[in-house]
Motif scaffolding. Structure first.
Motif, short mmCIF file in Angstrom:
data_model
loop_
_atom_site.label_atom_id
_atom_site.label_comp_id
_atom_site.label_asym_id
_atom_site.label_seq_id
_atom_site.Cartn_x
_atom_site.Cartn_y
_atom_site.Cartn_z
N ILE A 187 2.17 0.55 9.96
CA ILE A 187 1.32 1.47 9.31
C ILE A 187 0.49 0.67 8.14
O ILE A 187 1.03 -0.38 7.72
N ARG A 188 -0.24 1.29 7.45
CA ARG A 188 -1.08 0.55 6.49
C ARG A 188 -0.36 0.96 5.14
O ARG A 188 -0.11 2.14 4.95
N PHE A 189 0.01 0.22 4.33
CA PHE A 189 0.63 0.16 2.79
C PHE A 189 -0.34 -0.05 1.75
O PHE A 189 -1.09 -1.15 1.65
N ILE A 190 -0.63 0.77 0.87
CA ILE A 190 -1.49 0.56 -0.31
C ILE A 190 -0.58 0.72 -1.59
O ILE A 190 0.00 1.83 -1.75
N CYS A 191 -0.27 -0.29 -2.22
CA CYS A 191 0.40 -0.32 -3.50
C CYS A 191 -0.37 0.01 -4.78
O CYS A 191 -1.11 -0.94 -5.23
N ALA A 192 -0.30 1.18 -5.04
CA ALA A 192 -1.40 1.77 -5.87
C ALA A 192 -0.90 3.07 -6.53
O ALA A 192 -0.31 3.80 -5.73
N GLU A 193 -1.54 3.54 -7.69
CA GLU A 193 -1.22 4.84 -7.99
C GLU A 193 -2.47 6.04 -7.94
O GLU A 193 -3.46 5.63 -8.20
N VAL A 194 -2.16 7.07 -7.22
CA VAL A 194 -2.98 7.98 -6.93
C VAL A 194 -3.28 8.76 -8.47
O VAL A 194 -2.62 9.12 -9.09
N THR A 195 -4.64 8.96 -8.49
CA THR A 195 -5.16 9.63 -9.75
C THR A 195 -5.82 10.82 -9.59
O THR A 195 -6.11 11.62 -10.37
N GLY A 196 -5.94 11.25 -8.17
CA GLY A 196 -6.99 12.43 -8.02
C GLY A 196 -6.75 12.79 -6.33
O GLY A 196 -6.67 12.01 -5.57
N LEU A 197 -7.00 13.99 -6.26
CA LEU A 197 -7.07 14.64 -4.78
C LEU A 197 -8.08 15.77 -4.89
O LEU A 197 -8.21 16.65 -5.72
N ASP A 198 -8.80 15.66 -3.65
CA ASP A 198 -10.07 16.65 -3.39
C ASP A 198 -9.79 17.14 -2.21
O ASP A 198 -9.93 16.71 -1.00
N GLY A 243 -10.06 1.44 -8.26
CA GLY A 243 -10.45 0.21 -7.74
C GLY A 243 -10.83 0.09 -6.46
O GLY A 243 -11.01 -1.05 -5.97
N ARG A 244 -10.85 1.36 -5.68
CA ARG A 244 -11.14 1.31 -4.30
C ARG A 244 -11.70 2.40 -3.94
O ARG A 244 -11.80 3.54 -4.53
N PRO A 245 -12.47 2.46 -2.86
CA PRO A 245 -13.13 3.60 -2.49
C PRO A 245 -12.08 4.81 -2.15
O PRO A 245 -11.01 4.60 -1.93
N ASP A 246 -12.36 6.07 -2.24
CA ASP A 246 -11.77 7.27 -1.97
C ASP A 246 -11.06 7.11 -0.38
O ASP A 246 -11.84 6.50 0.47
N ILE A 247 -9.89 7.56 -0.26
CA ILE A 247 -9.31 7.36 0.96
C ILE A 247 -9.21 8.87 1.55
O ILE A 247 -8.80 9.71 1.08
N GLY A 248 -9.87 8.93 2.75
CA GLY A 248 -9.94 10.11 3.39
C GLY A 248 -8.70 10.52 4.34
O GLY A 248 -7.99 9.60 4.81
N TYR A 249 -8.65 11.82 4.67
CA TYR A 249 -7.26 12.08 5.59
C TYR A 249 -7.72 13.41 6.30
O TYR A 249 -8.60 14.17 6.03
N ASP A 250 -6.85 13.62 7.43
CA ASP A 250 -6.95 14.89 8.12
C ASP A 250 -5.80 15.59 7.73
O ASP A 250 -5.81 16.83 7.69
N VAL A 251 -4.49 14.78 7.53
CA VAL A 251 -3.51 15.66 7.15
C VAL A 251 -2.80 14.77 6.13
O VAL A 251 -2.87 13.64 6.22
N LEU A 252 -2.33 15.40 5.09
CA LEU A 252 -1.82 15.01 3.77
C LEU A 252 -0.46 15.24 3.58
O LEU A 252 -0.20 16.48 3.55
N SER A 253 0.38 14.41 2.86
CA SER A 253 1.59 14.93 2.39
C SER A 253 2.12 14.00 1.09
O SER A 253 1.80 12.96 0.99
N LEU A 254 2.61 14.89 0.11
CA LEU A 254 2.98 14.28 -1.17
C LEU A 254 4.75 14.47 -1.16
O LEU A 254 5.33 15.44 -0.86
N ASP A 255 5.00 13.27 -1.82
CA ASP A 255 6.27 13.19 -2.01
C ASP A 255 6.48 12.04 -3.16
O ASP A 255 7.02 10.99 -2.99
N ILE A 256 5.96 12.49 -4.35
CA ILE A 256 5.92 11.75 -5.37
C ILE A 256 6.91 11.78 -6.47
O ILE A 256 6.86 11.44 -7.62
N GLY A 257 7.72 12.99 -6.29
CA GLY A 257 8.75 13.02 -7.27
C GLY A 257 8.30 13.95 -8.34
O GLY A 257 7.11 14.37 -8.50
N SER A 258 9.31 13.78 -9.49
CA SER A 258 8.78 14.44 -10.78
C SER A 258 8.92 13.50 -11.87
O SER A 258 9.32 12.30 -11.60
N GLN A 259 8.56 13.80 -13.10
CA GLN A 259 8.87 12.95 -14.24
C GLN A 259 9.43 13.78 -15.49
O GLN A 259 9.25 14.98 -15.47
N PRO A 260 10.29 13.24 -16.34
CA PRO A 260 10.64 13.96 -17.42
C PRO A 260 9.63 14.53 -18.56
O PRO A 260 8.36 14.05 -18.41
#
Length: 319
Positions: free
Chosen positions: A78-89, A99-116
């Motif tokens: 699969i494709r791996f992109i080492c970067a931090e997501v800053t937005g979702l439309d 630093g790169r064009p927006d990445i399109g999706y048909d199905v999306l999943s988030l598993d980014i955890g939480s922060q204190p």
């Protein structure tokens, strides 16, 4: 020459948490020929949170406690992109990465955890090291260890839940033969709220064994360089401060307009789909199952993996 398969659908996974790492392995075992999978994570290695205290204590190495997402992605093809997501439309079905064009999706999943949660206490973000992201905690702890033999220090950990107790015990265990002083500060009347009395007693005994100072009823109202201030009065000094309080969600999640709870975590149904968008899934700490609320703990994220893998595959087949 191998045949080129046309990509008809894009599955994008944001975050390399426990659920995604396991679900990705399951999806790779039975690949979908017309689906391109992209994993986006701000770090190339993801920690297993249950082993974090052992890592801090020196029982395990970095390699033993982290999943190499680059190697996993190469194995899964699969494709791996080492970067931090800053937005979702969710309307345009795109993810924003600096630093790169927006990445399109048909199905999306988030598993980014939480922060204190840092911003509710003045000075905490400036002077404290949060327990997450683990990469930042690990770097600060290693810098402290490199300097600890030269100057005795007073280390403060704020947060009387399981995370705070385990963190300070790991630190004190690692430095048990040193002159360092460790203190645990808890805003409530007791440590480990919600745990049974026997578990709490065992924790107290362990803290006492490693000479950790226990300060309950000390709710931090402000932090400044080298000092904690409490409600309604009082203060305490520190040389190093680590923060392990209640969980918070990344601000861009709520800013997307998707359904979130009062703390900014995505509200999902029993299929782990976000309530108002069946093309978006969420698992782990970033998700709140509205019908079956669970604590923000890694064990539940692990259990969600087969459910997520099955439902992602079903969603891709139906789009």
């Amino acid at each position: 020459m191998l045949p080129v398969t046309e990509v008809r659908k894009d599955l994008v996974l944001i975050g390399g948490g426990h659920t995604h790492a396991l679900a990705l392995r399951m999806l790779a075992m039975q690949p979908m020929a017309d689906v391109r999978i992209t994993l986006i994570s701000p770090a190339s290695h993801t920690p297993y949170s249950g082993m974090l205290p052992g890592l801090i204590a020196g029982h395990y190495s970095f390699e033993q406690t982290h999943i190499d997402l680059v190697r996993l992605s190469e194995w899964a093809q699969i494709r791996f992109i080492c970067a931090e997501v800053t937005g979702l439309d969710p309307i345009a079905k795109t993810v924003s990465v600096p630093g790169r064009p927006d990445i399109g999706y048909d199905v999306l999943s988030l598993d980014i955890g939480s922060q204190p949660e840092l911003d509710s206490v003045e000075g905490a973000r400036q002077f404290a090291t949060p327990v997450k992201p683990v990469a930042g905690l690990w770097q600060r702890w290693n810098r402290f260890l490199a300097d600890s033999d030269e100057t005795p220090a007073r280390i403060a950990v704020v947060g009387g839940g399981a995370g705070g107790v385990e963190l300070v015990l790991g630190m004190a265990c690692r430095q048990r033969d040193s002159s360092q002083r460790f203190d645990l500060y808890c805003g409530g009347d007791d440590i480990l709220p919600g745990y049974n009395p026997r578990a709490r007693l065992a924790a107290y005994r362990a803290l006492e064994q490693f000479n950790v100072g226990i300060h309950c009823g000390q709710r931090v109202s402000a932090v400044e360089a080298g000092a904690l201030h409490f409600e309604p009065s009082g203060s305490a000094s520190f040389d190093q401060l680590f923060w392990c309080t209640g969980a918070a969600a990344a601000p861009w999640v709520a800013a997307s307009g998707l359904a979130v709870d009062d703390r900014g975590f995505l509200k999902v149904n029993d299929r782990l789909q976000v309530l108002d968008d069946n093309r978006v899934f969420a698992a782990g700490d970033i998700a709140t199952q509205v019908n079956h609320p669970r604590p923000k703990a890694g064990v539940y994220a692990v259990r969600q993996a087969p459910v997520l893998a099955h439902n992602l595959r079903a969603a891709l087949h139906s789009t």
